[in-house]
Design an enzyme around this catalytic site. Sequence first.
Site, mmCIF file in Angstrom:
data_model
loop_
_atom_site.group_PDB
_atom_site.id
_atom_site.type_symbol
_atom_site.label_atom_id
_atom_site.label_comp_id
_atom_site.label_asym_id
_atom_site.label_seq_id
_atom_site.Cartn_x
_atom_site.Cartn_y
_atom_site.Cartn_z
ATOM 1 N N LYS A 143 37.600 67.948 57.550
ATOM 2 C CA LYS A 143 37.260 67.285 56.717
ATOM 3 C C LYS A 143 36.558 66.162 56.606
ATOM 4 O O LYS A 143 36.130 66.117 55.798
ATOM 5 C CB LYS A 143 38.837 67.318 55.614
ATOM 6 C CG LYS A 143 39.156 69.083 56.095
ATOM 7 C CD LYS A 143 40.114 68.576 55.515
ATOM 8 C CE LYS A 143 41.011 70.797 55.009
ATOM 9 N NZ LYS A 143 42.900 71.148 54.943
ATOM 10 N N GLN A 151 48.196 67.757 54.178
ATOM 11 C CA GLN A 151 47.671 68.644 55.373
ATOM 12 C C GLN A 151 49.087 69.314 55.165
ATOM 13 O O GLN A 151 49.871 68.507 55.830
ATOM 14 C CB GLN A 151 47.137 67.754 56.791
ATOM 15 C CG GLN A 151 46.570 68.931 57.392
ATOM 16 C CD GLN A 151 45.396 69.614 57.847
ATOM 17 O OE1 GLN A 151 44.658 69.749 55.863
ATOM 18 N NE2 GLN A 151 45.089 71.330 57.387
ATOM 19 N N ASP A 209 42.951 70.193 46.933
ATOM 20 C CA ASP A 209 43.471 71.763 47.592
ATOM 21 C C ASP A 209 43.840 72.050 46.309
ATOM 22 O O ASP A 209 43.523 73.368 46.369
ATOM 23 C CB ASP A 209 44.719 70.928 47.684
ATOM 24 C CG ASP A 209 44.730 70.892 49.102
ATOM 25 O OD1 ASP A 209 43.382 71.509 50.032
ATOM 26 O OD2 ASP A 209 44.895 70.281 49.994
#
Length: 295
Positions: free
Chosen positions: A58, A102, A125
């Site tokens: 990412k 994460q 997200d």
Amino acid sequence: MNDVATYQLLDGKRASQALRERIAAEALEVKAARGRVPHLAAVLVGDDGASRTYVESKVKACQSVGFRSTLIKRPATTAEDELLHLVRSLNKDKELDGFIVQLPLPGHINADRITLAIDPRKDVDGFHPENVGNMVLGLPGFLPATPAGIVELLRFHHIETAGKHCVVVGRSNIVGTPMSILMSRNAYPGNCSVTITHSRSKDLAAITRQADILIPAIGRPEFITAYMVKEGAVVVDVGIHRIPDATRKAGFRLVGDVKFDDVAPKCSWISPVPGGVGPMTITSLLLNTLKAAQR
Ligand code: GUN
């Protein structure tokens, strides 16, 4: 019987490349307007190998489109309160457009509490209940990266979806459930009749065999075999697993939830692993970060 494969690949690398060129151009416009490029931070708690790989990709993807990125690593022993404190400071950071924490988190941390603490305007997200609610209602907000990436992958390849039967295998908050919502909404891609299946579904194969569009997101390597797939189906494989393989330099190979060589000959379109959904997920995160910076 004709053994020549007639399927086409849902090519996540090519679709990502095209989208990333657009994102990079818009990042420059953000810089011209605001004096700085979009900035994404990723928080990694603990040292799970797969999570580290994802987070590092990412961060690397940010560089590929000219974004700034910050990787924040914390040990697996980090207390929930410490992580909440970090989230609140990132919420307030004016130099930061969006951030992700994460998952999975170590067992002693309640992931729901962490997600709830993230400012929905920085939740790139799309996991915060406010963004989930906006998605369900079709209101503006951040879409979760993997389902949004799959939508873009279908769009890039002009896959017809209206009126099709889409079967989603798996009901996770991150993929299965939002995927089912996006495929049923009145939009393109969308307008599908959607069935969502899960570990308690009876005679799963009888359901998956009805799918015009099959989206397995179950987290079981090579679970979907040819027997479970209708001739001519579009298959979008969300799984990604490392299988030990001594013949590879890395010591492993990557496979999806679909037994590719078995299933592909029956498909009209199928996404490979790697190079299918994976790059699209990361590109969606970049799109969300760009959107956060443009607000
Ligand atoms: N773990 C697996 N997929 C994801 C994702 O899209 N976002 C975060 N934060 N964690 C993940």
